[in-house]
Design a protein around this motif. Sequence first.
Motif, PDB file in Angstrom:
ATOM      1  N   ASN A   9      43.745  42.944  42.146  1.00  0.00           N
ATOM      2  CA  ASN A   9      43.111  43.964  41.384  1.00  0.00           C
ATOM      3  C   ASN A   9      42.774  45.294  41.816  1.00  0.00           C
ATOM      4  N   GLY A  10      43.258  46.190  41.318  1.00  0.00           N
ATOM      5  CA  GLY A  10      42.816  47.623  41.967  1.00  0.00           C
ATOM      6  C   GLY A  10      41.772  48.212  41.350  1.00  0.00           C
ATOM      7  N   PRO A  11      41.706  49.583  41.779  1.00  0.00           N
ATOM      8  CA  PRO A  11      40.472  50.571  41.446  1.00  0.00           C
ATOM      9  C   PRO A  11      39.910  50.464  39.832  1.00  0.00           C
ATOM     10  N   ILE A  73      49.579  41.449  40.470  1.00  0.00           N
ATOM     11  CA  ILE A  73      48.944  42.469  40.822  1.00  0.00           C
ATOM     12  C   ILE A  73      48.730  43.381  39.686  1.00  0.00           C
ATOM     13  N   ASN A  74      47.398  43.854  39.402  1.00  0.00           N
ATOM     14  CA  ASN A  74      47.168  44.835  38.632  1.00  0.00           C
ATOM     15  C   ASN A  74      46.632  46.078  39.358  1.00  0.00           C
ATOM     16  N   PRO A  75      47.788  47.044  39.921  1.00  0.00           N
ATOM     17  CA  PRO A  75      47.456  47.969  40.624  1.00  0.00           C
ATOM     18  C   PRO A  75      46.345  49.090  40.051  1.00  0.00           C
ATOM     19  N   ALA A  76      46.156  48.987  38.773  1.00  0.00           N
ATOM     20  CA  ALA A  76      45.463  49.788  38.221  1.00  0.00           C
ATOM     21  C   ALA A  76      45.764  51.504  38.709  1.00  0.00           C
ATOM     22  N   GLY A  77      44.787  52.340  38.988  1.00  0.00           N
ATOM     23  CA  GLY A  77      45.202  53.682  39.377  1.00  0.00           C
ATOM     24  C   GLY A  77      46.052  53.857  40.585  1.00  0.00           C
ATOM     25  N   LEU A  78      46.186  52.894  41.424  1.00  0.00           N
ATOM     26  CA  LEU A  78      47.095  52.584  42.431  1.00  0.00           C
ATOM     27  C   LEU A  78      48.580  52.791  42.137  1.00  0.00           C
ATOM     28  N   MET A 120      54.922  50.903  41.100  1.00  0.00           N
ATOM     29  CA  MET A 120      54.993  49.682  41.609  1.00  0.00           C
ATOM     30  C   MET A 120      56.292  48.864  41.200  1.00  0.00           C
ATOM     31  N   SER A 121      56.601  49.107  39.911  1.00  0.00           N
ATOM     32  CA  SER A 121      57.507  48.343  39.264  1.00  0.00           C
ATOM     33  C   SER A 121      58.936  48.127  39.893  1.00  0.00           C
ATOM     34  N   PRO A 122      59.419  48.962  40.606  1.00  0.00           N
ATOM     35  CA  PRO A 122      60.741  48.638  41.692  1.00  0.00           C
ATOM     36  C   PRO A 122      60.604  47.502  42.555  1.00  0.00           C
TER      37      PRO A 122
END
Length: 149
Positions: A9-11, A73-78, A120-122
């Motif tokens: 989990n991201g920011p 992964i939840n990259p959030a703001g990243l 991130m999707s690709p």
Amino acid sequence: MARVVHVLNGPNLNLLGQREPEVYGRDTLADVEARCRKIAEREGFELVFRQTNAEHEMVGWIQEARQSAGVVINPAGLSYNSVPVLDALKMCECPVVEVHISNIHKRAETEARWRGESLMSPAATGVIAGLGVAGYELALEYVARRLKA
């Protein structure tokens, strides 16, 4: 292949349940982790559940997880600006499921356009967006099915 699944989990997700509950809901990250741990226990895999506000730490965790059974992964703001996280995800030899609690594509219509364009999707096997925190559970169910196959 190790039966370890990483949920990263991201920011700002440390403030889930407090930050913009009208967008992200009232469940906390601890609530999400508890649900994920129930799935891991039921399906017989080890769960590594982490949150960071630091890009470099996320990159290190992805590198550590790249040969595991899966990465959720939840990259959030990243999601919108982190080429290092994207590059790390591209090195993963396991399924990668990108999760977004809100529907980033719908938000791009009403907020900033960039919200609908995750870098991130690709690198992801699949993307789940807009289903609230249930997206984490769905992602883990997918990885569990792959482990059984």
